[in-house]
Design a protein around this motif. Structure first.
Motif, PDB file in Angstrom:
ATOM      1  N   SER A 116       0.791  -1.237   0.084  1.00 45.13           N
ATOM      2  CA  SER A 116      -0.020   0.094   0.149  1.00 45.13           C
ATOM      3  C   SER A 116       0.735   1.345  -0.080  1.00 45.13           C
ATOM      4  CB  SER A 116      -0.956   0.109   1.459  1.00 45.13           C
ATOM      5  OG  SER A 116      -1.356   1.370   1.358  1.00 45.13           O
ATOM      6  N   PRO A 117       0.535   2.389  -0.603  1.00 49.32           N
ATOM      7  CA  PRO A 117       1.254   3.478  -0.529  1.00 49.32           C
ATOM      8  C   PRO A 117       1.403   4.133   0.823  1.00 49.32           C
ATOM      9  CG  PRO A 117      -0.021   3.556  -2.420  1.00 49.32           C
ATOM     10  CD  PRO A 117      -0.630   2.508  -1.622  1.00 49.32           C
ATOM     11  N   ALA A 118       0.565   3.935   1.619  1.00 51.48           N
ATOM     12  CA  ALA A 118       0.511   4.077   2.969  1.00 51.48           C
ATOM     13  C   ALA A 118       1.576   3.267   3.820  1.00 51.48           C
ATOM     14  CB  ALA A 118      -0.968   4.061   3.577  1.00 51.48           C
ATOM     15  N   GLU A 121       8.210   0.371   2.851  1.00 59.47           N
ATOM     16  CA  GLU A 121       8.404  -0.867   2.082  1.00 59.47           C
ATOM     17  C   GLU A 121      10.272  -1.079   2.293  1.00 59.47           C
ATOM     18  OE1 GLU A 121       5.376  -2.087  -1.068  1.00 59.47           O
ATOM     19  OE2 GLU A 121       6.959  -0.629  -1.762  1.00 59.47           O
ATOM     20  N   GLN A 122      10.550  -2.212   2.029  1.00 55.88           N
ATOM     21  CA  GLN A 122      12.027  -2.327   1.935  1.00 55.88           C
ATOM     22  C   GLN A 122      12.091  -2.880   0.501  1.00 55.88           C
ATOM     23  OE1 GLN A 122      15.104  -5.841   3.543  1.00 55.88           O
ATOM     24  NE2 GLN A 122      14.287  -4.091   5.202  1.00 55.88           N
ATOM     25  N   THR A 123      13.080  -2.463  -0.335  1.00 55.48           N
ATOM     26  CA  THR A 123      13.170  -2.876  -1.574  1.00 55.48           C
ATOM     27  C   THR A 123      14.873  -3.217  -1.509  1.00 55.48           C
ATOM     28  OG1 THR A 123      13.465  -0.685  -2.220  1.00 55.48           O
ATOM     29  CG2 THR A 123      11.384  -1.742  -2.486  1.00 55.48           C
ATOM     30  N   ALA A 124      15.224  -4.262  -2.919  1.00 57.35           N
ATOM     31  CA  ALA A 124      16.365  -4.476  -2.947  1.00 57.35           C
ATOM     32  C   ALA A 124      16.331  -5.038  -4.382  1.00 57.35           C
ATOM     33  CB  ALA A 124      16.999  -5.647  -1.827  1.00 57.35           C
ATOM     34  N   CYS A 174      17.380  -0.821  -0.028  1.00 58.93           N
ATOM     35  CA  CYS A 174      16.675   0.323   0.661  1.00 58.93           C
ATOM     36  C   CYS A 174      15.938  -0.175   1.815  1.00 58.93           C
ATOM     37  CB  CYS A 174      15.759   1.085  -0.251  1.00 58.93           C
ATOM     38  SG  CYS A 174      14.736   2.337   0.631  1.00 58.93           S
ATOM     39  N   LEU A 175      16.605   0.111   3.131  1.00 60.52           N
ATOM     40  CA  LEU A 175      16.142  -0.227   4.333  1.00 60.52           C
ATOM     41  C   LEU A 175      14.571  -0.245   4.624  1.00 60.52           C
ATOM     42  CD1 LEU A 175      16.809  -1.763   6.957  1.00 60.52           C
ATOM     43  CD2 LEU A 175      17.329   0.585   7.983  1.00 60.52           C
ATOM     44  N   ALA A 176      14.236   1.175   4.428  1.00 59.17           N
ATOM     45  CA  ALA A 176      12.701   1.312   4.435  1.00 59.17           C
ATOM     46  C   ALA A 176      12.402   2.871   3.942  1.00 59.17           C
ATOM     47  CB  ALA A 176      12.282   1.554   5.999  1.00 59.17           C
ATOM     48  N   GLY A 177      11.443   2.757   3.168  1.00 58.01           N
ATOM     49  CA  GLY A 177      11.117   4.120   2.433  1.00 58.01           C
ATOM     50  C   GLY A 177       9.747   4.038   2.305  1.00 58.01           C
ATOM     51  N   ILE A 207      19.853 -12.948 -10.397  1.00 57.68           N
ATOM     52  CA  ILE A 207      19.458 -11.844  -9.670  1.00 57.68           C
ATOM     53  C   ILE A 207      18.215 -12.122  -8.798  1.00 57.68           C
ATOM     54  CG2 ILE A 207      19.829 -10.294 -11.762  1.00 57.68           C
ATOM     55  CD1 ILE A 207      16.955 -10.148 -12.426  1.00 57.68           C
ATOM     56  N   GLU A 208      18.167 -11.314  -7.711  1.00 62.70           N
ATOM     57  CA  GLU A 208      17.267 -11.384  -6.769  1.00 62.70           C
ATOM     58  C   GLU A 208      16.498  -9.921  -6.560  1.00 62.70           C
ATOM     59  OE1 GLU A 208      17.178 -13.883  -2.919  1.00 62.70           O
ATOM     60  OE2 GLU A 208      17.630 -11.684  -2.137  1.00 62.70           O
ATOM     61  N   ARG A 209      15.385 -10.033  -6.780  1.00 62.24           N
ATOM     62  CA  ARG A 209      14.322  -8.856  -6.730  1.00 62.24           C
ATOM     63  C   ARG A 209      13.502  -8.833  -5.196  1.00 62.24           C
ATOM     64  NH1 ARG A 209      14.001  -9.684 -11.853  1.00 62.24           N
ATOM     65  NH2 ARG A 209      14.692  -7.905 -13.411  1.00 62.24           N
ATOM     66  N   VAL A 210      13.671  -7.699  -4.412  1.00 62.41           N
ATOM     67  CA  VAL A 210      13.013  -7.635  -3.093  1.00 62.41           C
ATOM     68  C   VAL A 210      12.315  -6.610  -3.030  1.00 62.41           C
ATOM     69  CG1 VAL A 210      13.403  -7.562  -0.634  1.00 62.41           C
ATOM     70  CG2 VAL A 210      15.061  -9.044  -1.911  1.00 62.41           C
ATOM     71  N   ARG A 211      10.890  -6.729  -2.501  1.00 62.20           N
ATOM     72  CA  ARG A 211      10.059  -5.656  -2.321  1.00 62.20           C
ATOM     73  C   ARG A 211       8.847  -6.313  -1.262  1.00 62.20           C
ATOM     74  NH1 ARG A 211       8.964  -1.027  -6.415  1.00 62.20           N
ATOM     75  NH2 ARG A 211       8.412   0.476  -4.688  1.00 62.20           N
ATOM     76  N   PHE A 212       8.727  -5.402   0.048  1.00 64.05           N
ATOM     77  CA  PHE A 212       7.855  -6.039   0.928  1.00 64.05           C
ATOM     78  C   PHE A 212       7.428  -4.715   1.978  1.00 64.05           C
ATOM     79  CE2 PHE A 212      11.661  -7.687   2.272  1.00 64.05           C
ATOM     80  CZ  PHE A 212      11.601  -7.060   3.637  1.00 64.05           C
TER      81      PHE A 212
END
Length: 340
Positions: A116-118, A121-124, A174-177, A207-212
């Protein structure tokens, strides 16, 4: 157990601090152990706490489901008990995507948390390379500024850990944004960082993509995993906690005594503080954190019901930071928390 794809293999990399793991976990699920990983804010620090990386396939296969009845479907709705009758309270039930309704004495929601935009998230974005191509340390975090980002841009760090004897995962994180950095940005930063250290990617690397989301779960006796707020909101770690609390959840024990709820509130405050810090202040923040005694680091990172230890660690960290950073953090923590 109701699961849309029960045979799906896991593709993410999972890791934990060794002292977080339950005793029943099979030792062969550990693919690599780093006795003393390093961290780098504005200076190098060595973390005197063993860190383990899981063999994802073996971890999945070790979690035996032979005693469970598995339903291949998706839960569309959880229906709570609706009334008291002459025979007691109605049973809770779930309505499945197929239209089937199943009742149970207890329904546990372990469906995770939707993006959710609210929600922060962590991304990598990461690549897997042969171990000999990476001559440096294992890095839990490396905030050095050789990734090509401008000083006023949201920061990211390098996570560099062994997957086994032969392979390394090199991941720009990106630890959290809110919003978090796009994985395409992290891809470009990773290429820049590795090139600056003499490593050219061929494009053939796995490769590995992370987003949660790192927030959005809610403590409760009928939720589990990230849906049940077992993810650390300021780090994104949750697997070891889920493993460690699984037996208690199955028994119906409460996972949320008052100290655990208070720790969760403090960790959520820590996330708000991290999100508020100017990009240039984050490396010094982690310098201060990793200068704390190991017991204090462990209390904040892993002590989900250790209220005295968590509070003491946060107070010691706050005292070690410059006044300017303290003001920003205090203002962020003092803001009312919105339900994500």
């Amino acid at each position: 157990m109701i699961e849309p794809q029960p045979q799906r293999r896991w593709t993410a990399t999972y890791a934990a601090w060794a002292d977080e793991l339950p005793e029943w976990l099979a030792p062969e699920v550990i693919a690599a152990t780093v006795d003393r990983p390093a961290a780098w804010g504005t200076r190098r620090a060595v973390l005197d706490r063993p860190y383990v990386v899981f063999d994802t396939d073996r971890l999945r296969d070790s979690l035996d489901l032979s005693g469970a009845h598995i339903v291949t479907d998706r839960v569309a709705q959880i229906v709570p008990p609706t009334r008291w009758g002459t025979r007691g309270l109605d049973l809770p039930s779930v309505r499945l995507a197929s239209g089937k309704v199943m009742a149970a004495g207890r329904v546990v929601d372990a469906r995770g948390v939707r993006r959710s935009p609210a929600r922060a998230e962590q991304t990598a974005f990461g690549v897997i390379v042969e171990r000999e191509r990476w001559p440096e340390d294992t890095f839990f975090m490396d905030w050095r500024t050789d990734n090509g980002a401008e000083p006023d841009e949201p920061p990211s760090f390098l996570y560099a850990v062994p997957l086994d004897e032969d392979r390394m995962l090199l991941e720009e994180t990106c630890l959290a944004g809110r919003p978090a950095l796009d994985p395409r940005v992290l891809h470009d930063r990773l290429k820049h960082r590795l090139r600056s250290r003499g490593i050219e990617l061929t494009g053939a690397e796995e490769i590995e993509r992370v987003r949660f989301p790192v927030e959005g779960g809610h403590p409760g006796h009928l939720t589990f995993g990230t849906a049940g707020a077992l993810m650390h909101p300021a780090t994104g770690y949750s697997v070891a906690t889920a493993l460690d609390t699984a037996d208690a959840m199955v028994r119906g024990d409460s996972l949320w005594p008052a100290p655990a709820r208070a720790v969760h509130a403090l960790r959520s405050a820590g996330l708000r503080a991290l999100l508020a810090l100017p990009p240039q202040d984050l490396p010094a923040f982690f310098d201060a954190f990793f200068a704390l005694p190991v017991a204090s680091q462990r209390a904040y990172l892993s002590g989900r019901d250790d209220l005295p230890g968590t509070a003491a660690a946060m107070m010691a960290l706050f005292a070690a930071l410059p006044w300017r950073t303290r003001r920003v953090m205090a203002a962020a923590v003092g803001r009312p928390r919105k339900r994500a």
